[in-house]
Design a protein around this motif. Structure first.
Motif, PDB file in Angstrom:
ATOM      1  N   PRO A  75       0.822  -1.215   0.000  1.00  0.00           N
ATOM      2  CA  PRO A  75       0.000   0.000   0.000  1.00  0.00           C
ATOM      3  C   PRO A  75       0.857   1.267   0.000  1.00  0.00           C
ATOM      4  N   ALA A  76       1.993   1.220   0.722  1.00  0.00           N
ATOM      5  CA  ALA A  76       2.871   2.387   0.761  1.00  0.00           C
ATOM      6  C   ALA A  76       3.425   2.674  -0.615  1.00  0.00           C
ATOM      7  N   ILE A  77       3.808   1.597  -1.339  1.00  0.00           N
ATOM      8  CA  ILE A  77       4.329   1.787  -2.707  1.00  0.00           C
ATOM      9  C   ILE A  77       3.233   2.378  -3.602  1.00  0.00           C
ATOM     10  N   GLU A  78       2.045   1.843  -3.474  1.00  0.00           N
ATOM     11  CA  GLU A  78       0.930   2.326  -4.301  1.00  0.00           C
ATOM     12  C   GLU A  78       0.618   3.792  -3.965  1.00  0.00           C
ATOM     13  N   PRO A 112       1.463  -8.221  -7.349  1.00  0.00           N
ATOM     14  CA  PRO A 112       0.684  -9.458  -7.185  1.00  0.00           C
ATOM     15  C   PRO A 112      -0.585  -9.191  -6.394  1.00  0.00           C
ATOM     16  N   GLU A 113      -1.586 -10.005  -6.670  1.00  0.00           N
ATOM     17  CA  GLU A 113      -2.876  -9.808  -5.998  1.00  0.00           C
ATOM     18  C   GLU A 113      -2.758 -10.072  -4.501  1.00  0.00           C
ATOM     19  N   GLN A 114      -1.992 -11.108  -4.150  1.00  0.00           N
ATOM     20  CA  GLN A 114      -1.804 -11.399  -2.729  1.00  0.00           C
ATOM     21  C   GLN A 114      -0.395 -10.973  -2.328  1.00  0.00           C
ATOM     22  N   SER A 115      -0.349 -10.097  -1.350  1.00  0.00           N
ATOM     23  CA  SER A 115       0.945  -9.557  -0.932  1.00  0.00           C
ATOM     24  C   SER A 115       1.472 -10.362   0.229  1.00  0.00           C
ATOM     25  N   PRO A 116       2.701 -10.877   0.118  1.00  0.00           N
ATOM     26  CA  PRO A 116       3.292 -11.618   1.232  1.00  0.00           C
ATOM     27  C   PRO A 116       3.700 -10.664   2.353  1.00  0.00           C
ATOM     28  N   VAL A 117       3.872 -11.249   3.515  1.00  0.00           N
ATOM     29  CA  VAL A 117       4.310 -10.453   4.660  1.00  0.00           C
ATOM     30  C   VAL A 117       5.815 -10.276   4.559  1.00  0.00           C
ATOM     31  N   ILE A 118       6.245  -9.021   4.592  1.00  0.00           N
ATOM     32  CA  ILE A 118       7.666  -8.708   4.457  1.00  0.00           C
ATOM     33  C   ILE A 118       8.115  -8.082   5.763  1.00  0.00           C
ATOM     34  N   PRO A 119       9.250  -8.544   6.329  1.00  0.00           N
ATOM     35  CA  PRO A 119       9.737  -7.977   7.575  1.00  0.00           C
ATOM     36  C   PRO A 119       9.902  -6.462   7.450  1.00  0.00           C
ATOM     37  N   ALA A 120       9.725  -5.792   8.578  1.00  0.00           N
ATOM     38  CA  ALA A 120       9.735  -4.329   8.580  1.00  0.00           C
ATOM     39  C   ALA A 120      11.056  -3.777   8.073  1.00  0.00           C
ATOM     40  N   GLU A 121      12.182  -4.418   8.493  1.00  0.00           N
ATOM     41  CA  GLU A 121      13.496  -3.906   8.077  1.00  0.00           C
ATOM     42  C   GLU A 121      13.636  -3.946   6.570  1.00  0.00           C
ATOM     43  N   LYS A 122      13.278  -5.102   5.972  1.00  0.00           N
ATOM     44  CA  LYS A 122      13.383  -5.230   4.518  1.00  0.00           C
ATOM     45  C   LYS A 122      12.357  -4.348   3.827  1.00  0.00           C
ATOM     46  N   ALA A 157      11.755  11.789 -17.893  1.00  0.00           N
ATOM     47  CA  ALA A 157      10.830  10.773 -18.380  1.00  0.00           C
ATOM     48  C   ALA A 157       9.386  11.251 -18.242  1.00  0.00           C
ATOM     49  N   THR A 158       8.508  10.639 -19.002  1.00  0.00           N
ATOM     50  CA  THR A 158       7.070  10.912 -18.914  1.00  0.00           C
ATOM     51  C   THR A 158       6.324   9.712 -18.376  1.00  0.00           C
ATOM     52  N   LYS A 159       7.030   8.596 -18.200  1.00  0.00           N
ATOM     53  CA  LYS A 159       6.361   7.382 -17.786  1.00  0.00           C
ATOM     54  C   LYS A 159       7.342   6.501 -17.035  1.00  0.00           C
ATOM     55  N   VAL A 160       6.816   5.869 -15.971  1.00  0.00           N
ATOM     56  CA  VAL A 160       7.612   4.935 -15.197  1.00  0.00           C
ATOM     57  C   VAL A 160       6.805   3.652 -15.037  1.00  0.00           C
ATOM     58  N   ASP A 161       7.418   2.509 -15.371  1.00  0.00           N
ATOM     59  CA  ASP A 161       6.778   1.193 -15.210  1.00  0.00           C
ATOM     60  C   ASP A 161       7.421   0.512 -14.012  1.00  0.00           C
ATOM     61  N   VAL A 162       6.553   0.200 -13.019  1.00  0.00           N
ATOM     62  CA  VAL A 162       7.014  -0.474 -11.809  1.00  0.00           C
ATOM     63  C   VAL A 162       6.374  -1.859 -11.775  1.00  0.00           C
ATOM     64  N   THR A 163       7.242  -2.879 -11.732  1.00  0.00           N
ATOM     65  CA  THR A 163       6.763  -4.267 -11.714  1.00  0.00           C
ATOM     66  C   THR A 163       7.294  -4.941 -10.463  1.00  0.00           C
ATOM     67  N   ILE A 164       6.339  -5.527  -9.699  1.00  0.00           N
ATOM     68  CA  ILE A 164       6.702  -6.228  -8.465  1.00  0.00           C
ATOM     69  C   ILE A 164       6.193  -7.656  -8.561  1.00  0.00           C
ATOM     70  N   ASP A 165       7.096  -8.600  -8.231  1.00  0.00           N
ATOM     71  CA  ASP A 165       6.723 -10.015  -8.289  1.00  0.00           C
ATOM     72  C   ASP A 165       7.326 -10.708  -7.079  1.00  0.00           C
ATOM     73  N   CYS A 166       6.572 -11.593  -6.509  1.00  0.00           N
ATOM     74  CA  CYS A 166       7.027 -12.360  -5.354  1.00  0.00           C
ATOM     75  C   CYS A 166       6.836 -13.847  -5.654  1.00  0.00           C
ATOM     76  N   LYS A 167       7.958 -14.539  -5.886  1.00  0.00           N
ATOM     77  CA  LYS A 167       7.885 -15.968  -6.164  1.00  0.00           C
ATOM     78  C   LYS A 167       9.201 -16.617  -5.733  1.00  0.00           C
TER      79      LYS A 167
END
Length: 787
Positions: free
Chosen positions: A664-667, A686-696, A717-727
């Protein structure tokens, strides 16, 4: 065909023939001894066929067979006096005397001078009772006479004089004639030929033994007397060897065939004589025709030899001219080492003319100096071996010394020395060049070894002696593997073979480092440079060898120092990274504290101030527009201040990160960035966000925040593409813009956190950070963090 070859071949043929005839003499004597033994066996066991091949003819007397066997043994003792001892000669001559005495005894008994007959000493009863053709088996007078002649022949056989050989061969021919007539008498049934007295014929086996043994005596010395003429190398001798056997055997055979046909009634006497004459004429015509062919062949060979002789003479004249004009000195001497010939090359080399030196002793002219040889020992070795090749120093006519290469050989003819021939080459200039080369070689800083294509050491310098502890003499002529450790020699030999096939120059240090071995077996590291050189004598390879033991020690110390320094740097880096991580953590905590204080305290104070201003605005005079305007402006300013406080507080530490988590912070921050800088942010999560430790989560958010800040500041730039994947337990974030590009090298030099700060944040949490880009193609930041 060269003349020498033809003559030698002819001599070889005669030598072989003589050896073969001597060997046949042994065979003939052996056959005589065998016949004698068989006759004695026939008397012992009553076997008539062994006593005589003809049933109706007289038997060979047993005493005669015994004496004939002794004669064969005596011949074997006396046949080669040069090769036998004195005892054997004495035994053989003693037997010869016994044989001659026996024959004389029998002759004396035949004429009544002696009553005791020697031929009745053995098997007396059988000799007197067993008759053959009505006759007793006693020794015939011609047989006794042949015994006397045989004894004389055998006694004279070891003599070496020409007269003795003539006597021996004359007697042997006489015995052969008597035996031959006796055998002809048996073949032609003419008893007068085999019996001196009608009632005492010579037996066929006795005649055969006399014939064989006399032929053996002739062949014992085939190169002497009459036999020397027959076994010679001339054309007459060669014809005689062909004609004599044929003229004896063929007429006898033809006569026997004619008589045999007459006895069988095949043809009449006249017809038989006619056939015999025609056969003899035909035979001799063929014999003559063959002789003509042989003579023509030998004449052709003789003509060929003469032509070869002429060519050889021309070659000799040409070679003599060549020897006179050749640049090397060619000198011949006699057995006393006095000069016989002295060519122009010798005149130019030494300054002496041929007329001045012919007949003088060679050593007295040149006064040789041998650095490595004793002159007397060298002379003795030269006479023993027959040749010598080596270097020396000779005096010229003006006593100037020159270096020469000498190759000398003794001339031998028929096992006798007839003189010497010596070829001498002036190598003074070459020796000087070699000395210069050796001086240069010794001046080289590295140990240098020169080897040939077979890997044999031909030259070394002084440094080799110092490095390897070998003397130059110990290395010369030895395989180069002597300088290689035993365990590496096989591999080095294969390496040398491979290098010889494709020789190329190799600089020092360009090849691999090798191990060498000193004389005492100590191994040490070396570097080698190789330089191939093609010469008239073949390929030579110069190997410069450098002892790198000290360098290895320095490198080892330097490597240990670098490793120690690297460990210290790693330790310091790790400490700095921990310090950096600690500082970042402290900073985050401080920002969180400041953010909360600003949000809680300053925000509350501004809120209370706004409430007081609202209250005052309500209490103020409603008729004064200026006061109302002031209060409205003041409230608007307070609203802006609240927003600024909220923005500063959020910038220091977004509440969404602590309240709702990373995604949510990134969004939220992407939306804020898009609103503030008017740059489109396309977010893929990703639709389901994993729990990430606070430090990381904090580190990832700060990297995301810094990356967008860099886009706003530098990319255009006029556009930025941000892609996040957790696998696969990994968090992967990619931030790509379409700006003007971002050079990582330039970014790494920034004094603010910048790219370096992002990298450190990611490394501190065990992740990987990459930034890629090129001018005009935008920039891509990749973050991979293990979960």
């Amino acid at each position: 065909m060269p003349v020498d070859y033809a003559i030698n071949q002819e001599k070889n043929i005669d030598t072989r023939l003589k050896q073969q005839l001597r060997q046949w003499a042994v065979y003939l004597s052996g056959a005589t001894l065998l016949i004698s033994l068989l006759v004695l066996i026939g008397w012992q066991f009553d076997l008539p066929v062994l006593r005589s091949p003809f049933a109706d003819k007289v038997n060979m007397n047993p005493v005669s067979a015994t004496i004939m066997g002794l004669a064969a043994i005596a011949f074997l003792f006396l046949r080669a006096p040069d090769d036998i001892g004195t005892v054997r000669v004495q035994l053989g001559r003693s037997l010869a005397i016994v044989i001659a005495s026996f024959g004389l005894w029998k002759l004396l008994s035949l004429f009544g001078i002696i009553d005791l007959e020697p031929d009745k000493l053995l098997f007396t009863g059988k000799v007197l009772t067993e008759m053959a053709a009505g006759r007793m088996s006693i020794i015939a007078p011609n047989a006794a006479f042949c015994f006397v002649l045989t004894g004389i022949t055998l006694f004279l056989l070891p003599a070496d004089s020409l007269r003795s050989h003539r006597v021996i061969q004359t007697i042997a021919l006489l015995i052969i004639l008597v035996a031959f007539f006796s055998m002809i008498g048996y073949l032609y049934r003419v008893e007068v030929f085999n019996a001196i007295l009608e009632y005492i014929p010579m037996s066929f086996l006795s005649a055969t033994c006399y014939l064989l043994l006399s032929l053996a005596c002739l062949l014992a010395n085939p190169d002497k007397g009459v036999m020397g003429v027959i076994t010679g190398a001339h054309a007459g001798s060669r014809v005689a060897r062909f004609f004599i056997p044929a003229t004896i055997v063929v007429p006898v055979l033809l006569g026997w065939l004619r008589l045999h046909g007459h006895w069988k009634g095949v043809f009449t006497t006249e017809f038989g004589v006619t056939l015999l004459v025609m056969a003899v004429i035909t035979f001799f015509l063929l014999l003559i025709w063959n002789a003509i062919g042989l003579l023509n062949k030998w004449d052709a060979e003789k003509e060929s030899v003469y032509k070869a002789l002429k060519r050889s003479e021309d070659e000799i004249i040409y070679n003599a001219s060549l020897l006179q004009n050749i640049s090397d000195a060619i000198i011949s001497t006699d057995n006393d080492f006095r000069v016989v010939s002295w060519n122009k090359g010798a005149e130019e080399m030494y300054g002496w003319t041929a007329a001045e030196v012919i007949g003088r002793e060679f050593r007295a002219i040149i006064k040789p100096i041998y650095e490595k040889h004793n002159p007397d020992e060298l002379r003795q070795a030269y006479l023993k071996n027959g040749y010598w090749k080596g270097e020396a120093r000779h005096h010229m006519k003006d006593d100037t010394l020159i270096d020469v290469l000498v190759s000398s050989s003794i001339i031998r003819k028929e096992d006798h020395n007839t003189g010497t021939v010596t070829v001498i080459r002036d190598i003074t200039e070459r020796k000087r060049a070699e000395q210069k080369f050796r001086d240069l070689l010794n001046a080289a800083p590295d140990a240098t070894v020169i080897v040939n294509a077979r890997g044999i050491i031909e030259m070394t310098n002084k440094q080799v002696e110092e490095v390897f502890q070998y003397t130059r003499e110990e290395l010369m002529g030895k395989p180069v593997e002597i300088l290689i450790p035993d365990i590496l020699q096989k591999g080095h030999t294969e390496h040398v073979k491979s290098y010889i096939k494709n020789p190329q120059a190799r600089a020092m240090g360009a090849g691999r480092e090798l191990e060498a071995q000193k004389k005492d077996g100590v191994m040490f590291p070396v570097e080698i440079s190789l330089s191939p050189l093609q010469t008239d004598e073949g390929l030579l390879i110069t190997a410069s060898i450098r002892d790198i033991t000290e360098r290895r020690l320095i490198e080892q110390k330097l490597r240990m120092f670098n490793e120690h320094l690297e460990r210290q740097v790693q330790e310091r880096t790790e400490q700095l990274r921990l310090l950096s991580a600690h500082q970042l953590e402290v900073r985050e905590q401080e920002q969180l504290r400041i953010s909360r204080e600003i949000h809680d305290e300053l925000g509350q104070q501004l809120t209370g101030l706004k409430m007081d201003v609202v209250w005052l605005s309500k209490k103020a005079s409603a008729d004064n527009d200026n006061i109302k305007t002031k209060f409205a402006n003041l409230l608007e300013l307070l609203d802006e201040m609240v927003k600024t406080v909220r923005r500063i507080s959020t910038g220091l530490r977004p509440a969404a990160l602590d309240d709702f988590g990373l995604f949510p912070a990134i969004e939220w921050h992407g939306a804020e960035f898009e609103t503030r800088f008017n740059i489109s942010v396309q977010l893929s999560m990703p639709e389901q966000s994993p729990v990430i430790p606070a430090e990381k989560a904090t580190a990832i958010f700060r990297v995301y925040q810094e990356a967008l800040t860099n886009v706003a500041r530098h990319s255009g730039a006029t556009k930025v593409d941000v892609t996040i994947d957790c696998k696969e337990n990994r968090f992967v974030m990619t931030i790509a813009d379409n700006g003007k590009g971002f050079e990582a090298g330039v970014a790494g030099k920034k004094k603010t956190l910048g790219v370096l700060g992002m990298r450190e944040r990611v490394i501190n949490i065990g992740g990987q950070y990459e930034i890629a880009g090129s001018p005009g193609s935008g920039t891509t930041v990749s973050v991979v963090v293990p979960l």
